[in-house]
Design a protein around this motif. Structure first.
Motif, PDB file in Angstrom:
ATOM      1  N   ALA A 178       0.729  -1.183  -0.073  1.00 30.36           N
ATOM      2  CA  ALA A 178       0.088  -0.005   0.096  1.00 30.36           C
ATOM      3  C   ALA A 178       0.879   1.324   0.091  1.00 30.36           C
ATOM      4  CB  ALA A 178      -0.868   0.037   1.136  1.00 30.36           C
ATOM      5  N   GLY A 179       1.819   1.214   0.875  1.00 27.32           N
ATOM      6  CA  GLY A 179       2.916   2.363   0.673  1.00 27.32           C
ATOM      7  C   GLY A 179       3.309   2.635  -0.476  1.00 27.32           C
ATOM      8  N   TYR A 180       4.034   1.317  -1.319  1.00 26.47           N
ATOM      9  CA  TYR A 180       4.608   1.348  -2.597  1.00 26.47           C
ATOM     10  C   TYR A 180       3.487   1.979  -3.501  1.00 26.47           C
ATOM     11  CZ  TYR A 180       6.638   0.262  -7.152  1.00 26.47           C
ATOM     12  OH  TYR A 180       6.995   0.206  -8.285  1.00 26.47           O
ATOM     13  N   GLU A 181       2.127   1.709  -3.512  1.00 25.60           N
ATOM     14  CA  GLU A 181       1.059   2.342  -4.369  1.00 25.60           C
ATOM     15  C   GLU A 181       0.744   3.598  -4.174  1.00 25.60           C
ATOM     16  OE1 GLU A 181      -2.138  -0.449  -4.122  1.00 25.60           O
ATOM     17  OE2 GLU A 181      -1.082  -2.151  -5.204  1.00 25.60           O
ATOM     18  N   ASP A 182       1.132   4.041  -2.944  1.00 25.15           N
ATOM     19  CA  ASP A 182       0.922   5.480  -2.521  1.00 25.15           C
ATOM     20  C   ASP A 182       1.980   6.494  -3.037  1.00 25.15           C
ATOM     21  OD1 ASP A 182      -1.709   4.826  -1.650  1.00 25.15           O
ATOM     22  OD2 ASP A 182      -0.740   4.905   0.346  1.00 25.15           O
ATOM     23  N   GLY A 183       3.084   5.719  -3.612  1.00 20.79           N
ATOM     24  CA  GLY A 183       4.212   6.634  -4.213  1.00 20.79           C
ATOM     25  C   GLY A 183       5.502   6.633  -3.389  1.00 20.79           C
ATOM     26  N   ARG A 184       5.397   5.834  -2.250  1.00 14.20           N
ATOM     27  CA  ARG A 184       6.728   6.098  -1.542  1.00 14.20           C
ATOM     28  C   ARG A 184       7.746   5.134  -1.807  1.00 14.20           C
ATOM     29  NH1 ARG A 184       3.611   5.103   4.401  1.00 14.20           N
ATOM     30  NH2 ARG A 184       1.842   4.728   3.128  1.00 14.20           N
ATOM     31  N   ARG A 185       8.795   5.511  -1.844  1.00  9.59           N
ATOM     32  CA  ARG A 185      10.006   4.977  -2.418  1.00  9.59           C
ATOM     33  C   ARG A 185      10.936   4.429  -1.498  1.00  9.59           C
ATOM     34  NH1 ARG A 185       6.974   4.233  -5.603  1.00  9.59           N
ATOM     35  NH2 ARG A 185       6.576   4.623  -7.818  1.00  9.59           N
ATOM     36  N   ARG A 242       7.044  -4.111  -4.529  1.00 12.38           N
ATOM     37  CA  ARG A 242       6.562  -3.559  -5.774  1.00 12.38           C
ATOM     38  C   ARG A 242       6.258  -4.860  -6.950  1.00 12.38           C
ATOM     39  NH1 ARG A 242      12.303  -3.063  -5.761  1.00 12.38           N
ATOM     40  NH2 ARG A 242      13.643  -3.869  -7.360  1.00 12.38           N
ATOM     41  N   ARG A 243       6.903  -5.959  -6.481  1.00 11.44           N
ATOM     42  CA  ARG A 243       6.497  -7.196  -7.282  1.00 11.44           C
ATOM     43  C   ARG A 243       5.293  -7.916  -6.633  1.00 11.44           C
ATOM     44  NH1 ARG A 243      12.089  -6.419  -7.626  1.00 11.44           N
ATOM     45  NH2 ARG A 243      12.949  -6.439  -9.690  1.00 11.44           N
ATOM     46  N   LEU A 244       4.974  -7.638  -5.496  1.00 14.10           N
ATOM     47  CA  LEU A 244       3.869  -8.476  -4.581  1.00 14.10           C
ATOM     48  C   LEU A 244       2.646  -8.111  -5.328  1.00 14.10           C
ATOM     49  CD1 LEU A 244       4.842  -7.867  -1.102  1.00 14.10           C
ATOM     50  CD2 LEU A 244       5.203  -9.645  -2.251  1.00 14.10           C
ATOM     51  N   PRO A 245       1.447  -9.069  -5.039  1.00 17.52           N
ATOM     52  CA  PRO A 245       0.194  -8.617  -5.651  1.00 17.52           C
ATOM     53  C   PRO A 245      -0.504  -7.440  -5.146  1.00 17.52           C
ATOM     54  CG  PRO A 245       0.230 -10.696  -4.720  1.00 17.52           C
ATOM     55  CD  PRO A 245       1.666 -10.211  -4.326  1.00 17.52           C
ATOM     56  N   ALA A 246      -1.581  -6.888  -5.524  1.00 17.24           N
ATOM     57  CA  ALA A 246      -2.117  -5.589  -5.305  1.00 17.24           C
ATOM     58  C   ALA A 246      -2.554  -5.540  -4.003  1.00 17.24           C
ATOM     59  CB  ALA A 246      -3.299  -5.418  -6.296  1.00 17.24           C
ATOM     60  N   ALA A 247      -2.561  -4.248  -3.437  1.00 17.76           N
ATOM     61  CA  ALA A 247      -2.732  -4.156  -2.149  1.00 17.76           C
ATOM     62  C   ALA A 247      -4.062  -4.589  -1.787  1.00 17.76           C
ATOM     63  CB  ALA A 247      -2.617  -2.780  -1.567  1.00 17.76           C
ATOM     64  N   ALA A 248      -4.942  -4.512  -2.502  1.00 16.12           N
ATOM     65  CA  ALA A 248      -6.310  -4.617  -2.191  1.00 16.12           C
ATOM     66  C   ALA A 248      -6.489  -6.286  -1.917  1.00 16.12           C
ATOM     67  CB  ALA A 248      -7.260  -4.350  -3.235  1.00 16.12           C
TER      68      ALA A 248
END
Length: 322
Positions: A200-207, A215-221
């Motif tokens: 979820a942090g990666y999808e929110d733009g945190r790097r 970044r290679r995991l399934p979607a947060a949902a």
């Protein structure tokens, strides 16, 4: 049989480690998906020979995405095969420990950790069989197995001893088996919970690390739904285990509840997990907050397993370690 069980535990740790390395190879080498799903396109020109008609705009045709290389696919499949092999060795170690003790292998903290980790990895294989898309979580599952078994072998290990009189009851099988099974599912459930927070942090733009690790995991949902499903299945079992423990306490000690340290922490864990399920059903509570409650609940389970047994005195102090 006791010596064979010890050897099998050591072998299981090594095989889980090999499985973790295979998962790490697949995880590291696989291309990371784009943060925003947008198919690559190439423009077909309108000029003669480009398949277009003069005067008309170019036609955009999608380019097929590149799949993982054969080496990556082999690493992922090999990781699953090695995990199955490690699970078989793990199960054999648990069974031989029980045969050596001539009872169910739940009489002390070493045996409890050995069994609940086995339940967790079997649950993982069932989950993987039904949902192959979550395979990349295997990196974290096998890491947990290596750490738990290593701690059990190096810190918690005790020789096989007869069951203490307080545990010699048919309620031993009923109460402890239910708690072991529920604890194994909670152990499995905390893996998608933690990876959800990273993803979820990666999808929110945190790097920053650890968000880029996801970044290679399934979607947060998807990870959040998986977390909920495992906890929703484990919680009723845990509830029954707590109730069965109270009934056993009434028969053994003449009172169903005495606020013994383990009873108290079991109640704390139960309240937190109940709060998690309630928060999950409340639309106004953010998903990040909901998942953090589940993680905190598992932290209390660890406190109940390690902290209470090692640092508190009570009727449930069955660690048997120095």
């Amino acid at each position: 049989m006791a010596a064979l069980s010890d050897q099998l535990v050591a072998i299981a740790i090594l095989v889980y480690l090999v499985a973790m390395i295979c998962h790490a190879a697949e995880y590291a080498l696989a291309p990371a998906p784009a943060r925003k799903a947008a198919p690559e396109r190439e423009l077909v020109g309108a000029a003669t020979g480009a398949g277009g008609v003069a005067g008309e705009p170019p036609v955009a045709t999608p380019v097929a995405p590149r799949g993982p290389s054969p080496a990556i696919r082999i690493a992922g499949r090999l990781a699953v095969v090695v995990t199955v092999l490690a699970t078989l060795v793990h199960g054999a170690a648990t069974v031989t420990r029980g045969i050596a003790a001539e009872r169910m292998p739940w009489g002390n903290m070493y045996e409890f950790v050995l069994t609940l980790s086995f339940v967790g990895v079997v649950g993982w294989l069932v989950l993987l069989w039904r949902h192959p898309e979550v395979r990349k979580l295997g990196l974290f599952v096998t890491l947990v197995m290596v750490l738990l078994l290593a701690v059990a072998e190096l810190v918690l290990y005790v020789e096989v001893v007869p069951l203490m009189p307080a545990l010699q009851s048919y309620w031993f099988q009923i109460h402890v088996s239910t708690v072991v099974f529920a604890s194994g599912l909670f152990l499995l459930g905390v893996v998608p919970a933690l990876t959800y927070l990273m993803r979820a942090g990666y999808e929110d733009g945190r790097r920053s690390f650890p968000y880029t690790l996801a970044r290679r995991l399934p979607a947060a949902a998807s990870l959040e739904r998986l977390t909920f499903g495992l906890h929703a299945f484990a919680f009723p079992l845990f509830t029954f285990g707590v109730i069965a423990g109270a009934v056993w306490a009434e028969a053994a000690w003449g009172r169903p509840w005495g606020w013994d340290p383990k009873e108290t922490w079991s109640f704390i864990s139960w309240v937190i997990y109940a709060g998690y399920l309630h928060a999950r059903a409340t639309p106004s509570v953010k998903r990040n907050v909901v998942v953090w409650i589940a993680v905190f609940g598992f932290a209390t389970m660890l406190m109940n397993l390690f902290g209470v047994n090692m640092f508190f005195e009570g009727l449930h102090s069955y660690a048997d370690i120095d």
